[in-house]
Every structure is written in structure tokens, then in C-alpha cells.
Design a protein around this motif. Sequence first.
Motif, PDB file in Angstrom:
ATOM      1  N   LEU A 151       0.824  -1.215   0.000  1.00  0.00           N
ATOM      2  CA  LEU A 151       0.000   0.000   0.000  1.00  0.00           C
ATOM      3  C   LEU A 151       0.856   1.261   0.000  1.00  0.00           C
ATOM      4  O   LEU A 151       0.394   2.333  -0.400  1.00  0.00           O
ATOM      5  CB  LEU A 151      -0.925   0.003   1.222  1.00  0.00           C
ATOM      6  N   HIS A 152       2.099   1.138   0.448  1.00  0.00           N
ATOM      7  CA  HIS A 152       3.027   2.274   0.489  1.00  0.00           C
ATOM      8  C   HIS A 152       3.818   2.294  -0.820  1.00  0.00           C
ATOM      9  O   HIS A 152       5.021   2.049  -0.857  1.00  0.00           O
ATOM     10  CB  HIS A 152       3.956   2.147   1.702  1.00  0.00           C
ATOM     11  N   TRP A 153       3.123   2.591  -1.892  1.00  0.00           N
ATOM     12  CA  TRP A 153       3.683   2.477  -3.237  1.00  0.00           C
ATOM     13  C   TRP A 153       4.772   3.524  -3.509  1.00  0.00           C
ATOM     14  O   TRP A 153       4.892   4.528  -2.806  1.00  0.00           O
ATOM     15  CB  TRP A 153       2.575   2.584  -4.286  1.00  0.00           C
ATOM     16  N   ARG A 154       5.503   3.243  -4.571  1.00  0.00           N
ATOM     17  CA  ARG A 154       6.565   4.157  -5.027  1.00  0.00           C
ATOM     18  C   ARG A 154       6.608   4.130  -6.544  1.00  0.00           C
ATOM     19  O   ARG A 154       6.525   3.065  -7.156  1.00  0.00           O
ATOM     20  CB  ARG A 154       7.912   3.730  -4.455  1.00  0.00           C
ATOM     21  N   LEU A 155       6.706   5.287  -7.153  1.00  0.00           N
ATOM     22  CA  LEU A 155       6.884   5.431  -8.592  1.00  0.00           C
ATOM     23  C   LEU A 155       8.218   6.116  -8.855  1.00  0.00           C
ATOM     24  O   LEU A 155       8.521   7.149  -8.250  1.00  0.00           O
ATOM     25  CB  LEU A 155       5.757   6.262  -9.200  1.00  0.00           C
ATOM     26  N   THR A 156       9.022   5.544  -9.739  1.00  0.00           N
ATOM     27  CA  THR A 156      10.287   6.149 -10.123  1.00  0.00           C
ATOM     28  C   THR A 156      10.218   6.498 -11.605  1.00  0.00           C
ATOM     29  O   THR A 156      10.050   5.615 -12.450  1.00  0.00           O
ATOM     30  CB  THR A 156      11.466   5.192  -9.873  1.00  0.00           C
ATOM     31  N   ILE A 157      10.344   7.770 -11.911  1.00  0.00           N
ATOM     32  CA  ILE A 157      10.165   8.241 -13.284  1.00  0.00           C
ATOM     33  C   ILE A 157      11.406   7.942 -14.122  1.00  0.00           C
ATOM     34  O   ILE A 157      12.540   8.216 -13.718  1.00  0.00           O
ATOM     35  CB  ILE A 157       9.858   9.749 -13.287  1.00  0.00           C
ATOM     36  N   GLU A 158      11.167   7.350 -15.293  1.00  0.00           N
ATOM     37  CA  GLU A 158      12.250   7.053 -16.232  1.00  0.00           C
ATOM     38  C   GLU A 158      12.301   8.058 -17.378  1.00  0.00           C
ATOM     39  O   GLU A 158      13.375   8.462 -17.810  1.00  0.00           O
ATOM     40  CB  GLU A 158      12.090   5.632 -16.782  1.00  0.00           C
ATOM     41  N   GLU A 159      11.137   8.412 -17.912  1.00  0.00           N
ATOM     42  CA  GLU A 159      11.039   9.408 -18.977  1.00  0.00           C
ATOM     43  C   GLU A 159       9.817  10.269 -18.715  1.00  0.00           C
ATOM     44  O   GLU A 159       8.804   9.776 -18.226  1.00  0.00           O
ATOM     45  CB  GLU A 159      10.899   8.744 -20.352  1.00  0.00           C
ATOM     46  N   ALA A 160       9.905  11.553 -19.069  1.00  0.00           N
ATOM     47  CA  ALA A 160       8.773  12.455 -18.849  1.00  0.00           C
ATOM     48  C   ALA A 160       8.688  13.467 -19.985  1.00  0.00           C
ATOM     49  O   ALA A 160       9.715  13.882 -20.538  1.00  0.00           O
ATOM     50  CB  ALA A 160       8.923  13.178 -17.515  1.00  0.00           C
ATOM     51  N   GLU A 161       7.464  13.842 -20.306  1.00  0.00           N
ATOM     52  CA  GLU A 161       7.235  14.806 -21.379  1.00  0.00           C
ATOM     53  C   GLU A 161       6.127  15.759 -20.969  1.00  0.00           C
ATOM     54  O   GLU A 161       5.028  15.332 -20.595  1.00  0.00           O
ATOM     55  CB  GLU A 161       6.856  14.083 -22.671  1.00  0.00           C
ATOM     56  N   VAL A 162       6.426  17.063 -21.024  1.00  0.00           N
ATOM     57  CA  VAL A 162       5.430  18.074 -20.684  1.00  0.00           C
ATOM     58  C   VAL A 162       4.390  18.153 -21.799  1.00  0.00           C
ATOM     59  O   VAL A 162       4.729  18.178 -22.987  1.00  0.00           O
ATOM     60  CB  VAL A 162       6.098  19.446 -20.478  1.00  0.00           C
ATOM     61  N   GLN A 163       3.123  18.187 -21.398  1.00  0.00           N
ATOM     62  CA  GLN A 163       2.018  18.266 -22.339  1.00  0.00           C
ATOM     63  C   GLN A 163       1.621  19.728 -22.584  1.00  0.00           C
ATOM     64  O   GLN A 163       1.984  20.617 -21.805  1.00  0.00           O
ATOM     65  CB  GLN A 163       0.829  17.478 -21.791  1.00  0.00           C
ATOM     66  N   PRO A 164       0.890  19.990 -23.682  1.00  0.00           N
ATOM     67  CA  PRO A 164       0.501  21.380 -23.993  1.00  0.00           C
ATOM     68  C   PRO A 164      -0.251  22.088 -22.871  1.00  0.00           C
ATOM     69  O   PRO A 164      -0.139  23.312 -22.720  1.00  0.00           O
ATOM     70  CB  PRO A 164      -0.391  21.213 -25.232  1.00  0.00           C
ATOM     71  N   ASP A 165      -1.003  21.335 -22.054  1.00  0.00           N
ATOM     72  CA  ASP A 165      -1.759  21.957 -20.963  1.00  0.00           C
ATOM     73  C   ASP A 165      -0.931  22.133 -19.690  1.00  0.00           C
ATOM     74  O   ASP A 165      -1.444  22.547 -18.655  1.00  0.00           O
ATOM     75  CB  ASP A 165      -3.029  21.165 -20.660  1.00  0.00           C
ATOM     76  N   GLY A 166       0.363  21.803 -19.763  1.00  0.00           N
ATOM     77  CA  GLY A 166       1.240  21.955 -18.608  1.00  0.00           C
ATOM     78  C   GLY A 166       1.339  20.721 -17.728  1.00  0.00           C
ATOM     79  O   GLY A 166       2.134  20.693 -16.790  1.00  0.00           O
ATOM     80  N   SER A 167       0.537  19.710 -18.008  1.00  0.00           N
ATOM     81  CA  SER A 167       0.626  18.461 -17.249  1.00  0.00           C
ATOM     82  C   SER A 167       1.816  17.643 -17.750  1.00  0.00           C
ATOM     83  O   SER A 167       2.537  18.072 -18.669  1.00  0.00           O
ATOM     84  CB  SER A 167      -0.674  17.665 -17.381  1.00  0.00           C
ATOM     85  N   LEU A 168       2.012  16.492 -17.181  1.00  0.00           N
ATOM     86  CA  LEU A 168       3.192  15.684 -17.491  1.00  0.00           C
ATOM     87  C   LEU A 168       2.772  14.245 -17.757  1.00  0.00           C
ATOM     88  O   LEU A 168       2.050  13.643 -16.959  1.00  0.00           O
ATOM     89  CB  LEU A 168       4.164  15.734 -16.313  1.00  0.00           C
ATOM     90  N   ALA A 169       3.238  13.692 -18.864  1.00  0.00           N
ATOM     91  CA  ALA A 169       3.084  12.271 -19.144  1.00  0.00           C
ATOM     92  C   ALA A 169       4.426  11.603 -18.906  1.00  0.00           C
ATOM     93  O   ALA A 169       5.471  12.137 -19.308  1.00  0.00           O
ATOM     94  CB  ALA A 169       2.620  12.049 -20.577  1.00  0.00           C
ATOM     95  N   ALA A 170       4.421  10.462 -18.235  1.00  0.00           N
ATOM     96  CA  ALA A 170       5.697   9.845 -17.862  1.00  0.00           C
ATOM     97  C   ALA A 170       5.621   8.329 -17.912  1.00  0.00           C
ATOM     98  O   ALA A 170       4.555   7.728 -17.730  1.00  0.00           O
ATOM     99  CB  ALA A 170       6.110  10.293 -16.464  1.00  0.00           C
ATOM    100  N   ILE A 171       6.773   7.737 -18.177  1.00  0.00           N
ATOM    101  CA  ILE A 171       6.976   6.299 -18.025  1.00  0.00           C
ATOM    102  C   ILE A 171       7.725   6.101 -16.722  1.00  0.00           C
ATOM    103  O   ILE A 171       8.698   6.814 -16.432  1.00  0.00           O
ATOM    104  CB  ILE A 171       7.766   5.716 -19.211  1.00  0.00           C
ATOM    105  N   ALA A 172       7.276   5.156 -15.928  1.00  0.00           N
ATOM    106  CA  ALA A 172       7.845   4.994 -14.584  1.00  0.00           C
ATOM    107  C   ALA A 172       7.929   3.521 -14.208  1.00  0.00           C
ATOM    108  O   ALA A 172       7.320   2.660 -14.846  1.00  0.00           O
ATOM    109  CB  ALA A 172       6.992   5.742 -13.567  1.00  0.00           C
ATOM    110  N   VAL A 173       8.692   3.264 -13.160  1.00  0.00           N
ATOM    111  CA  VAL A 173       8.730   1.945 -12.517  1.00  0.00           C
ATOM    112  C   VAL A 173       7.842   2.015 -11.286  1.00  0.00           C
ATOM    113  O   VAL A 173       8.016   2.908 -10.440  1.00  0.00           O
ATOM    114  CB  VAL A 173      10.165   1.551 -12.123  1.00  0.00           C
ATOM    115  N   PHE A 174       6.906   1.092 -11.203  1.00  0.00           N
ATOM    116  CA  PHE A 174       5.928   1.108 -10.109  1.00  0.00           C
ATOM    117  C   PHE A 174       6.198  -0.029  -9.141  1.00  0.00           C
ATOM    118  O   PHE A 174       6.379  -1.171  -9.539  1.00  0.00           O
ATOM    119  CB  PHE A 174       4.512   0.983 -10.683  1.00  0.00           C
ATOM    120  N   GLU A 175       6.229   0.309  -7.847  1.00  0.00           N
ATOM    121  CA  GLU A 175       6.349  -0.689  -6.780  1.00  0.00           C
ATOM    122  C   GLU A 175       5.120  -0.574  -5.892  1.00  0.00           C
ATOM    123  O   GLU A 175       4.774   0.527  -5.452  1.00  0.00           O
ATOM    124  CB  GLU A 175       7.595  -0.441  -5.934  1.00  0.00           C
TER     125      GLU A 175
END
Length: 239
Positions: A151-175
Motif C-alpha cells: 500500500l506504500h507504493w513508489r513510482l520512479t520516473i524514467e522518462e517524462a514529457e510536458v504536455q501542452p496543458d502543462g501536465s506531465l506524461a511519464a513512463i515509470a517503474v511502479f512498486e
Amino acid sequence: MFLDAIDAVNWSAIPNPTWHRCDDPERVAHALRLLAVSTTVNETGDATSVLADGGFVCGHAAMVFPAAYAATPILLDLVEHGRRPRIKDAALGLLANALDYLPTAGHNRVDTPYGTDVPLCCAVARHIRGRRSALLAHGIRGRQLLSEAELHWRLTIEEAEVQPDGSLAAIAVFEGTSFQAPVEAELHTSSVEPPAPTVWVDTLTADASGSACIHLRQTPSEVTPGSSLYPAECGRREH
């Protein structure tokens, strides 16, 4: 093996939030040694009581202390390789308490090899997730402890790309265990800086291997590979 692991920790460098002698991290080290070499029911019970009454956790106050992070790998060693079933069971119970209890105010974070100011519960949980095979072999109590740790998850970002609306899309490792988005998360952008303001994980798609695609909003201007995310609620947990 157990005693070497205990001696390798600099217990005097770990803070004692209450300043009471019964909560001294050195007392935790002593109790771990007694638990590891205990040969009778009374010896195991006495060592467990010391760990349950201060320094590691405080049962009557439902409080967990910073020394729990250093003690967790040793207790996991005892779960896996302890001399007797009662030692393994005692270690499992103490680990369950460490995840369930609340840290003392102002001492709810620890420094780890993968980042500073990590929520204590998340750091303990990551140690536990690293012993998955051993815990699964320990039956229902081992599986329950793993479920709680996930339940105490962790995401580690590998790649990230800023979207036109200022949000972020990313590929990550999920635990951990997949969660229902949106979820507020604590962003750690490097190993030396304090956590950035919280962000929101709007979507999460993860497969069995831990590869994940996420969408974040309210992110700072730059999120670099290696940045990590933890549940924001974990960073706020304290007694």
C-alpha cells in the motif's frame, strides 16, 4: 550473520525523538541481539517486549521510531533465517507494528540510499517488499505483511514529457499495489533536495512487471528521470 548486521549500524547516529532512555536506539540494538540469540520462550519474549515498548515501537502509544528503518532488515533476516519459529513470529509481529503505528511528530522521515526525507513508513515498506519470496514462504502472516507494505507504493520516473496543458506524461517503474486515481503524491526530484510541493497522479496504468504509464498535474517546471513519487498521506503521518 545477525550480530554482524546489527553491529554494522551506527545506532548512536539515529535520533531519539523523546530523549527517554527507554527509547534510545542503542537499546534497540541490544534487544535485537538478545532476540537473535534467544533460546527459550522467556528470552524471546523479553527481547520482543523491549522492542515493543520503546525505541523501535511503543505499543501502548501506537508509535514507531526512526530506529525502525535500520532495524527492519535485521528483523527480516530473522523472519527468514531465525533459529526458531517463535523468533520468526516475533519478528513478523514487530514489523507489522512498524508499518501500522504512527511516527513521532517531526521524525516521520528518514534518509535512504535512494533519497533523503523519505516517509518512514514507505522506507520500511520498501525493505519489506524486497523480501517478497521469504515472506510468501512464511504463510498467511507473511502475505499480510506484504499486502500492507504494498500500500506504500513508489513510482520512479524514467522518462517524462510536458504536455501542452502543462501536465506531465511519464513512463515509470511502479512498486506496490495499484491505486484508484486521482491520488495526491509527494514528489522527490533528487537525492539531496527536500520533497517538492505535492502533485496529483491523474492516471496510472501498470503491468505485472512494474512498468507504468502515468499522467501528472500540478508538477513543478522540471521533473528529471530518477525523480520518485510517494503517497502524500504517508508524508503527513505522525503522532
